[in-house]
Write a protein that holds these residues in place. Structure first.
Motif, PDB file in Angstrom:
ATOM      1  N   VAL A  21      50.555 -35.781 -69.787  1.00  0.00           N
ATOM      2  CA  VAL A  21      49.319 -36.467 -69.430  1.00  0.00           C
ATOM      3  C   VAL A  21      49.624 -37.921 -69.095  1.00  0.00           C
ATOM      4  N   GLY A  22      48.812 -38.498 -68.218  1.00  0.00           N
ATOM      5  CA  GLY A  22      49.015 -39.886 -67.845  1.00  0.00           C
ATOM      6  C   GLY A  22      47.870 -40.404 -67.003  1.00  0.00           C
ATOM      7  N   THR A  23      47.954 -41.672 -66.663  1.00  0.00           N
ATOM      8  CA  THR A  23      46.923 -42.323 -65.850  1.00  0.00           C
ATOM      9  C   THR A  23      47.575 -43.036 -64.671  1.00  0.00           C
ATOM     10  N   PHE A  24      46.766 -43.333 -63.663  1.00  0.00           N
ATOM     11  CA  PHE A  24      47.201 -44.123 -62.522  1.00  0.00           C
ATOM     12  C   PHE A  24      46.008 -44.930 -62.041  1.00  0.00           C
ATOM     13  N   ASN A  25      46.239 -45.827 -61.095  1.00  0.00           N
ATOM     14  CA  ASN A  25      45.173 -46.676 -60.583  1.00  0.00           C
ATOM     15  C   ASN A  25      44.158 -45.830 -59.821  1.00  0.00           C
ATOM     16  N   GLY A  26      43.066 -45.484 -60.487  1.00  0.00           N
ATOM     17  CA  GLY A  26      42.029 -44.686 -59.860  1.00  0.00           C
ATOM     18  C   GLY A  26      41.877 -43.289 -60.431  1.00  0.00           C
ATOM     19  N   GLY A  27      42.557 -42.993 -61.533  1.00  0.00           N
ATOM     20  CA  GLY A  27      42.379 -41.659 -62.101  1.00  0.00           C
ATOM     21  C   GLY A  27      43.334 -41.349 -63.224  1.00  0.00           C
ATOM     22  N   SER A  28      43.360 -40.073 -63.601  1.00  0.00           N
ATOM     23  CA  SER A  28      44.253 -39.583 -64.655  1.00  0.00           C
ATOM     24  C   SER A  28      44.704 -38.176 -64.289  1.00  0.00           C
ATOM     25  N   TYR A  29      45.737 -37.684 -64.977  1.00  0.00           N
ATOM     26  CA  TYR A  29      46.251 -36.349 -64.665  1.00  0.00           C
ATOM     27  C   TYR A  29      46.730 -35.633 -65.925  1.00  0.00           C
ATOM     28  N   ARG A  30      46.809 -34.319 -65.821  1.00  0.00           N
ATOM     29  CA  ARG A  30      47.395 -33.482 -66.867  1.00  0.00           C
ATOM     30  C   ARG A  30      48.177 -32.357 -66.201  1.00  0.00           C
ATOM     31  N   ILE A  31      49.432 -32.172 -66.618  1.00  0.00           N
ATOM     32  CA  ILE A  31      50.251 -31.050 -66.168  1.00  0.00           C
ATOM     33  C   ILE A  31      50.302 -30.045 -67.310  1.00  0.00           C
TER      34      ILE A  31
END
Length: 243
Positions: A21-31
């Motif tokens: 899991v992580g974040t970036f400029n403008g959102g987040s993600y999960r693999i």
């Protein structure tokens, strides 16, 4: 170590199947659902774009806008790469996955580094990532398993790559060398040369690169896939013929 063997090097991903899991400029993600049925779930903020490989979408929120574009180039035509790109713009949730049974991992680019990525390994990228095709030479095209053109990825943001089988990361210190069998490359940011490690017949050497491997030299990192697509296709064809 026993027998004088060197200590194990730095591997990441060989035994790790927990969610990433992580974040970036403008959102987040999960693999999740690793390491052969992997799904990339992305939450996009309002107005945040993300480019992805055409056909990679599983599902998305109705609030997300999808825009497709065709960008013709001779390099893409020769390389067999995708002429189209899919751009998803938030807000909403987006689910992506690769076509083969494989894993997904992320590579964070800071703006000062450049990665080479196999044309089948690119899955998605955030805004700020620059994707271009580059030739890697005839010898590597014939025997590395990656073809004449590979992606050259630069810029600032997150790149998601996919594999056939599980993904393993190997980090190399300055001057350290490592050998990887051709057909197992996913992404790399260090130099490599083709080297023969075993003698074979002339026909097998020409047609399949028998005995040829990719020899990397650090500093840098290499992402590998645990399955070779060409060998798997040959295995399937052989067993289909027997059946």
């Amino acid at each position: 170590m026993p027998g004088g063997a060197p200590p194990a090097g730095h591997f990441v991903g060989a035994t790790s199947t927990q969610d990433d899991v992580g974040t970036f400029n403008g959102g987040s993600y999960r693999i999740s659902h690793r390491d052969t049925n992997t799904v990339l779930t992305i939450q996009l903020a309002m107005g945040c774009p993300l480019i992805a490989k055409p056909g990679a979408m599983i599902a998305m929120s109705p609030t997300i806008t999808l825009r497709g574009a065709i960008r013709f180039s001779m390099k893409k035509l020769i390389a067999g790469g995708e002429l189209g790109t899919s751009t998803f713009t938030g807000p909403g949730e987006l689910l992506l996955a690769p076509s083969p049974l494989g894993d997904i991992t992320n590579i964070r680019l800071s703006g000062s580094d450049t990665w080479s990525v196999g044309k089948d390994a690119f899955l998605a990228a955030t805004q700020g990532i620059v994707k271009d095709y580059k030739s890697q030479g005839l010898g590597k095209a014939l025997f590395s398993g990656e073809g004449l053109f590979v992606y050259k990825i630069s810029g600032t943001g997150i790149l998601w790559v996919t594999s056939f089988g599980a993904i393993i990361r190997k980090d190399l210190v300055d001057g350290e060398k490592y050998i990887i069998d051709n057909g197992h490359l996913v992404a790399w940011n260090c130099k490599y040369v083709l080297e023969r490690v075993a003698s074979g017949g002339i026909i097998s050497g020409i047609t399949s690169g028998e005995g040829l491997v990719c020899k990397f030299t650090g500093p840098g990192a290499v992402f590998m896939q645990t399955r070779n697509p060409q060998q798997f296709a040959a295995w399937m064809a052989a067993h289909a013929a027997v059946a």
